[in-house]
Design a protein around this motif. Structure first.
Motif, PDB file in Angstrom:
ATOM      1  N   HIS A   3      98.843  89.275 -51.497  1.00 44.43           N
ATOM      2  CA  HIS A   3      99.679  90.410 -51.899  1.00 44.43           C
ATOM      3  C   HIS A   3      99.586  91.549 -50.886  1.00 44.43           C
TER       4      HIS A   3
ATOM      5  N   MET B  26     113.168  89.711 -62.986  1.00 43.01           N
ATOM      6  CA  MET B  26     112.824  91.010 -62.427  1.00 43.01           C
ATOM      7  C   MET B  26     113.917  91.552 -61.509  1.00 43.01           C
TER       8      MET B  26
ATOM      9  N   ALA C 147     107.158  88.021 -55.275  1.00 45.28           N
ATOM     10  CA  ALA C 147     107.091  89.078 -56.289  1.00 45.28           C
ATOM     11  C   ALA C 147     107.680  90.388 -55.806  1.00 45.28           C
TER      12      ALA C 147
ATOM     13  N   TYR D 123     107.872  93.438 -65.432  1.00 43.63           N
ATOM     14  CA  TYR D 123     107.720  92.012 -65.099  1.00 43.63           C
ATOM     15  C   TYR D 123     106.413  91.772 -64.355  1.00 43.63           C
ATOM     16  N   TRP D 124     106.090  92.658 -63.408  1.00 48.23           N
ATOM     17  CA  TRP D 124     104.841  92.511 -62.654  1.00 48.23           C
ATOM     18  C   TRP D 124     103.625  92.686 -63.559  1.00 48.23           C
TER      19      TRP D 124
ATOM     20  N   ALA E 295     108.800  96.965 -62.916  1.00 46.57           N
ATOM     21  CA  ALA E 295     107.338  96.893 -62.971  1.00 46.57           C
ATOM     22  C   ALA E 295     106.856  96.164 -64.219  1.00 46.57           C
TER      23      ALA E 295
ATOM     24  N   SER F 292     103.305  89.622 -65.888  1.00 47.93           N
ATOM     25  CA  SER F 292     103.095  88.305 -65.269  1.00 47.93           C
ATOM     26  C   SER F 292     101.872  88.249 -64.374  1.00 47.93           C
ATOM     27  N   ILE F 293     101.532  89.367 -63.715  1.00 46.46           N
ATOM     28  CA  ILE F 293     100.398  89.378 -62.784  1.00 46.46           C
ATOM     29  C   ILE F 293      99.135  89.933 -63.443  1.00 46.46           C
TER      30      ILE F 293
ATOM     31  N   PHE G 194     103.597  98.393 -57.922  1.00 50.69           N
ATOM     32  CA  PHE G 194     103.007  97.094 -57.585  1.00 50.69           C
ATOM     33  C   PHE G 194     101.509  97.247 -57.326  1.00 50.69           C
TER      34      PHE G 194
ATOM     35  N   THR H  10      99.872  97.505 -60.615  1.00 46.34           N
ATOM     36  CA  THR H  10      99.765  96.169 -61.208  1.00 46.34           C
ATOM     37  C   THR H  10      98.541  95.429 -60.676  1.00 46.34           C
TER      38      THR H  10
END
Length: 618
Positions: A443, A484, A580, A321-322, A319, A325-326, A422, A425
């Motif tokens: 998404h 990720m 993702a 990374y999400w 998570a 990055s997001i 996610f 995020t």
């Protein structure tokens, strides 16, 4: 971890106690026992399965209306009958236990000051038959008993340092069970038999499935007094307390294997449904998915701190990374069992996120409380149990709907945690103005397609079985991933070591040349998670480093990764690249690999040695 079941009733409750232990077997245990009042204290104990305990109970005609039962996972003292619960007190006097004791007791948790208490009790003449910290509690209660068991309990817990859930009864008060909790979960169940009320204690509502659905979740520091047809609850200040009685449907049917060999296999194949259930009702990305106050909290935070253990820690690592990055939010992931023992720099504008399947993980609860004590009060949990301590103690929550997970090695809990993370995020990104409408739509479409995509991945099982035949002959394995997918490599290595007992390590693939490459030979299988992402070409170079040293590669690749099978390179192709959300798909072949390798090696897949499902002690 350990399991407790206790009851006060006008009927023979031994079948209920034993059945309750059977429903708690999924937690993991190395011994079990049951004790009842039947013109005195009677018990049976075993270091085998609950089914063997049932045979003992039947052979010895153990019956009674007041009783306690336990499954133990060893912390103090080896798995042995004399260390198994329930424990009986042994009274003071000259020689070895001059008078029989009065008290029978079971306990989950760890008593940190047991050595000092043991020395004090031995000086009083108490005889110890076990190496457990639990036996200290039962002798202490006996020493403090003066005709009222509940008063003895109050005096006892006042001297205990550590974590505990306790259930006890006394032969002098045959229709009474008392209990207490601090740091370990304990629930009260209320049932009706004809016109009579019967009362229960248990460490998990699952233990009482089919017996009663009326459950009271005891709070930290609570003590309870159960008698025929009635009960009283007292809070940590020893004041009478009212706790809500909730209707809880703990479905025992979840424990039915159906066509599967093991619960772990069943739970791997339940992941499409579990993810669909976890996404039920998600029609758009709004902070309110996490609670009514989430929108205000999300606006006010500038960083995220994730606290978790084991598999849940790896979901937090993915998570990170999400979230960065997001959502563009700085994120730190901490092993919960380490976090509270180091000096850290608190930030009151941090969102503290805990991740736990059970919601009762002792290390994670302790880490949460430590963060709160530092002034970080914006808390959120991703949890699979809506009634757990973690959900009660966090201000915000997202409840995953994985259902009961019985296999010790977590599978569907992990993937549903990733779904919850996610969604978090996306909600944080939206609250910060970083989620354009077209990206939100894309998404959501990908999330809704996840169950079908997972079904396609599960169809790869025959290819994974072929790999497992090679792995079953090995004693070591290396897992590689980048970005990720590095946490997915970590999770794959954990699964393999948990249930097959093969030593496995995971590394970021770029770290190979900084040490791990020294281990690579033809005898060391190297599993590589290879999605078609921005790091694919770098990963291919790492794979060449393995082949140049004679290493054998087992590659989980996307369909368009342009990685072909050849001598020393075995490839399983995923049905599609998933952007993702790719980690949710790539972990499934690694779960299947661990499962089928363990089957080939003949290990106890659902109850691996030395491990427990719900870790409720530090």
């Amino acid at each position: 971890m350990c399991g407790i079941v206790a009851a006060v009733s006008s009927r023979n409750i031994v079948p209920i106690l034993v059945q309750g232990l059977q429903r708690l077997e999924y937690r993991g245990y190395d011994s079990c026992g049951v004790a009842v009042y039947a013109d005195g204290l009677k018990r049976a104990r075993s270091t085998s399965r609950v089914s063997e305990l049932q045979e003992q109970v039947s052979a010895e005609h153990i019956q009674g209306g007041t009783g306690i039962a336990h499954t133990r996972w060893a912390t103090h003292g080896a798995p042995a009958v004399h260390n198994a619960h329930p424990h009986f007190s042994h009274g003071t006097g000259a020689g070895s236990a001059a008078r029989p004791g009065k008290v029978a007791l079971v306990h989950n948790g760890i008593i940190e000051n047991h050595d000092d208490l043991r020395a004090m009790l031995q000086a009083k003449g108490y005889v110890f038959e076990s190496q457990t910290d639990t036996e200290v509690i039962v002798h202490l209660m006996d020493s403090l008993y003066d005709g009222d068991l509940f008063e003895a309990l109050k005096a006892t817990v006042a001297q205990l340092h550590g974590a505990y859930a306790i259930a006890a009864f006394c032969k002098d008060e045959p229709h009474r069970v008392v209990g207490a909790r601090a740091g370990s979960p304990l629930i009260l169940g209320v049932g009706v038999l004809a016109d009579n009320v019967e009362t229960f204690l248990a460490s998990d509502a699952m233990a009482l499935a089919g017996v009663t659905d009326q459950i009271v979740y005891l709070e930290e520091g609570d003590m309870v007094d159960l008698q025929l047809g009635k009960y009283w609850i007292f809070d940590r200040h020893q004041q009478r307390a009212e706790r809500e009685v909730k209707t809880v449907h703990a479905h025992s049917g979840a424990a039915e294997l159906g066509p599967y060999r093991h619960y772990m296999q069943k739970e791997i194949f339940e992941q499409p449904r579990a993810i669909a259930d976890t996404l039920e009702g998600v029609n758009g990305i709004v902070p309110e998915l996490f609670g009514d106050e989430a929108w205000r909290t999300f606006k006010d935070i500038d960083s995220v701190l994730i606290l978790a253990c084991g598999t849940s820690y790896y979901s937090g690592c993915a998570a990170k990374y999400w979230l960065e990055s997001i959502a563009g939010i700085p994120t730190q992931v901490e092993v919960a069992s380490e976090y509270r023992y180091r000096t850290s720099v608190p930030n009151p504008r941090t969102l503290v996120v805990t991740i736990t399947q059970s919601g009762e993980t002792a290390d994670t609860l302790a880490a949460l409380r430590h963060a709160q004590s530092l002034g970080m009060t914006k808390t959120l949990t991703i949890c699979n149990v809506a009634t757990s301590a973690m959900v009660r103690e966090c201000k915000l929550a997202y409840i995953t709907r994985a259902g009961v997970e019985i296999g010790v090695a977590s599978t569907k809990a992990f993937t549903t945690q990733l779904v919850g993370l996610f969604l978090l995020t996306l909600a944080l990104a939206q609250s910060k103005g970083r989620l354009p409408e077209d990206e939100e739509t894309a998404h959501l479409k990908a999330l809704r397609h996840l169950p079908a995509a997972l079904q396609a991945v599960l169809a790869l099982e025959p290819q994974v079985i072929s790999w497992s035949e090679d792995f079953a002959k090995k004693e070591n394995a290396l897992f590689l991933g980048r970005g990720m997918h590095y946490p997915i490599a970590l999770e794959g290595a954990l699964k393999l070591k948990e249930i097959s007992y093969i030593h496995a390590e995971a590394y970021p693939a770029g770290e190979l040349k900084h040490g791990p490459l020294a281990l690579v030979t033809s005898a060391m299988p190297v599993v590589t998670v290879a999605p078609h992402d921005a790091l694919l070409e770098k990963l291919k170079s790492n794979m060449q480093e393995v082949r140049a040293r004679g290493g054998v590669l087992y590659v989980v690749a996307d369909a368009d990764s342009r990685i072909d099978s050849s001598d020393g390179v075995h490839v399983i192709r995923m049905p599609e690249h998933y952007g993702a959300l790719s980690p949710l798909l790539h972990v499934v072949p690694l779960q299947l690999l661990a499962y089928h390798t363990a089957c080939a090696r003949g290990t106890d897949v659902d109850k691996p040695r030395n491990l427990a499902k719900s870790v409720t002690v530090e």
